[in-house]
Structures are given as structure tokens and as C-alpha cells.
Design an enzyme around this catalytic site. Structure first.
Site, PDB file in Angstrom:
ATOM      1  N   LYS A 274      -0.083   4.606   4.726  1.00 30.72           N
ATOM      2  CA  LYS A 274      -0.954   3.647   5.417  1.00 30.72           C
ATOM      3  C   LYS A 274      -0.316   3.269   6.749  1.00 30.72           C
ATOM      4  O   LYS A 274       0.868   2.983   6.819  1.00 30.72           O
ATOM      5  CB  LYS A 274      -1.176   2.408   4.554  1.00 30.72           C
ATOM      6  CG  LYS A 274      -2.183   1.443   5.153  1.00 30.72           C
ATOM      7  CD  LYS A 274      -2.737   0.527   4.077  1.00 30.72           C
ATOM      8  CE  LYS A 274      -3.754  -0.448   4.611  1.00 30.72           C
ATOM      9  NZ  LYS A 274      -4.896   0.172   5.252  1.00 30.72           N
TER      10      LYS A 274
ATOM     11  N   HIS B 175       0.846  -1.182   0.000  1.00 31.68           N
ATOM     12  CA  HIS B 175       0.000   0.000   0.000  1.00 31.68           C
ATOM     13  C   HIS B 175       0.889   1.242   0.000  1.00 31.68           C
ATOM     14  O   HIS B 175       2.100   1.159   0.184  1.00 31.68           O
ATOM     15  CB  HIS B 175      -0.901   0.033   1.234  1.00 31.68           C
ATOM     16  CG  HIS B 175      -2.033  -0.946   1.172  1.00 31.68           C
ATOM     17  ND1 HIS B 175      -3.215  -0.667   0.537  1.00 31.68           N
ATOM     18  CD2 HIS B 175      -2.155  -2.194   1.652  1.00 31.68           C
ATOM     19  CE1 HIS B 175      -4.028  -1.705   0.632  1.00 31.68           C
ATOM     20  NE2 HIS B 175      -3.404  -2.651   1.312  1.00 31.68           N
TER      21      HIS B 175
END
Length: 113
Positions: free
Chosen positions: A6, A2
Site C-alpha cells: 500500500k 495494511h
């Protein structure tokens, strides 16, 4: 993998995939997952489910399931290129849920799976 901003790891999607793998094998994920490997860790215990978490750039979401054996592996991957696909799913779920009685539903219900 990600984006670099994140903050949780593994992601919720990765954990759901791990739960599905554990359920399919008839084991408890919490007791059989390996989530951090750094330095000289020794071999991963047979039968455990390993997680590897990457964060970087502006990656929306890449997930891979890797089934690795001696001399071979099978990989299943999904790569989200645009966040709007999640919004489309959320709108579909909201429309599906309109008028439904209070309860606990999942996307399986929405998609008729």
C-alpha cells in the site's frame, strides 16, 4: 495497518475516522492531526488527533480507534480478513444506485443510515 504494498498513508479509512473524531470534537482535522513521530519529538500536544501507520505482510486492513486517558484506554477495532467483503459492498452499492438520478451518494445512502 495494511499490506506492505500500500502506497498511501494514512489510509482513506483512517482519514475518514479522523474526520469523524474531529467533527465530534468540533475541530478541524487538518489543523489538529499529528501524523509522524520519530526520534525525540516531545509530548503530543493536548487535543490533537494522532495517527500511526503500519505496513507489512498481506494485511488487508486493520483499523483501531484508541481513546487514551490517564490510567485507562478504550479501543474500537475492525479487521478485514478477506477482500471479498469490499466487493460485496460495491455490488450492493451498484444495485442500489441503478436507476437513481445523477448525484453525490455515499454508503450511508446505500445502507439507509
Amino acid at each position: 495497518m495494511h499490506h506492505k504494498h500500500k502506497v498511501d498513508a494514512p489510509s482513506g479509512t483512517a482519514l475518514l475516522l479522523g474526520e469523524a473524531a474531529a467533527k465530534g470534537r468540533g475541530i478541524d482535522l487538518a489543523e489538529n492531526s499529528v501524523r509522524a513521530r520519530d526520534g525525540i519529538t516531545g509530548a503530543r500536544e493536548e487535543g490533537t488527533i494522532g495517527f500511526a501507520t503500519l505496513r507489512g505482510g498481506s494485511v488487508i486492513g486493520d483499523h483501531s480507534i484508541i481513546l487514551a486517558g490517564a490510567g485507562e484506554r478504550i479501543e474500537l477495532s475492525h479487521s478485514a480478513q478477506d477482500r471479498s467483503l469490499f466487493a460485496t459492498g460495491a455490488v450492493k452499492a451498484a444495485l442500489w444506485g441503478f436507476g437513481k438520478p445523477a448525484g453525490l451518494y455515499s454508503m450511508r445512502d446505500v445502507l439507509g443510515l
